[in-house]
Design a protein around this motif. Structure first.
Motif, PDB file in Angstrom:
ATOM      1  N   PHE A   3      55.211  49.052  63.403  1.00 52.60           N
ATOM      2  CA  PHE A   3      54.974  50.406  62.915  1.00 52.60           C
ATOM      3  C   PHE A   3      53.574  50.936  63.216  1.00 52.60           C
ATOM      4  O   PHE A   3      53.354  52.147  63.227  1.00 52.60           O
ATOM      5  CB  PHE A   3      55.227  50.485  61.406  1.00 52.60           C
ATOM      6  N   ALA A   4      52.600  50.060  63.492  1.00 54.61           N
ATOM      7  CA  ALA A   4      51.225  50.518  63.646  1.00 54.61           C
ATOM      8  C   ALA A   4      51.034  51.400  64.874  1.00 54.61           C
ATOM      9  O   ALA A   4      50.271  52.369  64.832  1.00 54.61           O
ATOM     10  CB  ALA A   4      50.280  49.326  63.707  1.00 54.61           C
ATOM     11  N   ARG A   5      51.700  51.062  65.986  1.00 54.35           N
ATOM     12  CA  ARG A   5      51.491  51.846  67.207  1.00 54.35           C
ATOM     13  C   ARG A   5      51.921  53.303  67.005  1.00 54.35           C
ATOM     14  O   ARG A   5      51.132  54.217  67.283  1.00 54.35           O
ATOM     15  CB  ARG A   5      52.228  51.210  68.375  1.00 54.35           C
ATOM     16  N   PRO A   6      53.130  53.587  66.508  1.00 56.40           N
ATOM     17  CA  PRO A   6      53.464  54.990  66.275  1.00 56.40           C
ATOM     18  C   PRO A   6      52.641  55.622  65.157  1.00 56.40           C
ATOM     19  O   PRO A   6      52.332  56.819  65.215  1.00 56.40           O
ATOM     20  CB  PRO A   6      54.955  54.965  65.929  1.00 56.40           C
ATOM     21  N   LEU A   7      52.263  54.839  64.147  1.00 61.10           N
ATOM     22  CA  LEU A   7      51.433  55.403  63.084  1.00 61.10           C
ATOM     23  C   LEU A   7      50.069  55.813  63.631  1.00 61.10           C
ATOM     24  O   LEU A   7      49.549  56.883  63.296  1.00 61.10           O
ATOM     25  CB  LEU A   7      51.266  54.405  61.948  1.00 61.10           C
ATOM     26  N   LEU A   8      49.477  54.976  64.488  1.00 59.08           N
ATOM     27  CA  LEU A   8      48.177  55.305  65.059  1.00 59.08           C
ATOM     28  C   LEU A   8      48.263  56.509  65.992  1.00 59.08           C
ATOM     29  O   LEU A   8      47.352  57.342  66.025  1.00 59.08           O
ATOM     30  CB  LEU A   8      47.608  54.097  65.803  1.00 59.08           C
TER      31      LEU A   8
END
Length: 253
Positions: A39-44
């Protein structure tokens, strides 16, 4: 942090990066570098757009919005961090313009700022983020300098949904992509309908994340892996934030 995998479970590239840059990286950075494809890549990607992309709102105003979100969630880590980011942006919180007086496109921008930090504050509370030493200054200076951007090689791996909208990429990554937990459990966590022991825990993530304690996490870890707790917590936090975001979108002309 309350999950050891967020401290020392990173891929080799993440471990090397943390070792070369700082042995005591802020907890939010450690979390985002753990399994970034989940989830971190799309959140960032959403964070960079919301906090540093073209907008009606100044950088200082957006940081002050993030500070106010942290105040609402009672997340001391995020509140102190964004108070310092607001200061670095040379912005007086008293000068933040009211969202209700802004044009429709500006309201949409503000909603994305709120979405990002509604997620991060819930996770910060659940995972026990804490500022250590001089991190409130060193960590925020780095985030401010790089505009929330992480080196691409740290986030590589897996496949994105390919939507033009980063919100939809986040939604797909957390609820539709393969993971350790099944999609049904993640959807139930987002909707507040999982079976126990998840039900009472995810209710706190959604509605009162500041109440989560070490004992709450320990009870879950007695029967579930750290990855399961990580994914269900993320699903509950993202689901709650998206519910509010989606409701807001229907009200914007």
């Amino acid at each position: 942090m309350r999950l050891s995998c967020l401290d020392d479970g990173h891929r080799l590239r993440g471990r090397l990066f943390l070792r070369m840059t700082s042995r005591d990286a802020p907890d939010v950075v450690r979390m985002l570098l753990y399994r970034p494809e989940f989830f971190a890549r799309p959140l960032l990607a959403l964070t960079v757009t919301a906090m540093r992309g073209p907008s009606y709102w100044t950088v200082g105003e957006r940081e002050d919005m993030a500070r106010r979100v942290a105040e609402r969630h009672r997340c001391a880590f995020c509140f102190d961090s964004h108070a310092e980011m607001t200061r670095l942006a040379a912005h007086d919180p008293a000068e933040t313009r009211a969202v209700e007086d802004a044009p429709a496109h500006a309201v949409r921008d503000a909603a994305r700022v709120t979405l990002v930090w509604d997620v991060v504050n819930r996770l910060g509370n659940a995972f026990g983020f804490a500022l250590r030493g001089d991190q409130v200054h060193t960590g925020t200076r780095a985030l401010h300098r790089f505009g929330y951007r992480f080196p691409g090689f740290l986030l590589a791996g897996g496949k994105d949904a390919g939507h033009d909208d980063p919100v939809e990429n986040l939604r797909h990554a957390v609820f539709a992509a393969p993971a350790v937990t099944d999609r049904e459990l993640r959807a139930a966590a987002a909707a507040g309908q999982p079976d126990e022991p998840w039900r009472s825990y995810t209710a706190m993530v959604r509605d009162a994340s500041y109440r989560i304690t070490d004992a709450d996490i320990a009870r879950l870890l007695a029967a579930h892996s750290e990855d399961e707790v990580f994914e269900v917590t993320v699903a509950a936090a993202v689901g709650a934030a998206l519910k509010d975001y989606d409701a807001d979108q229907t009200m914007i002309p």
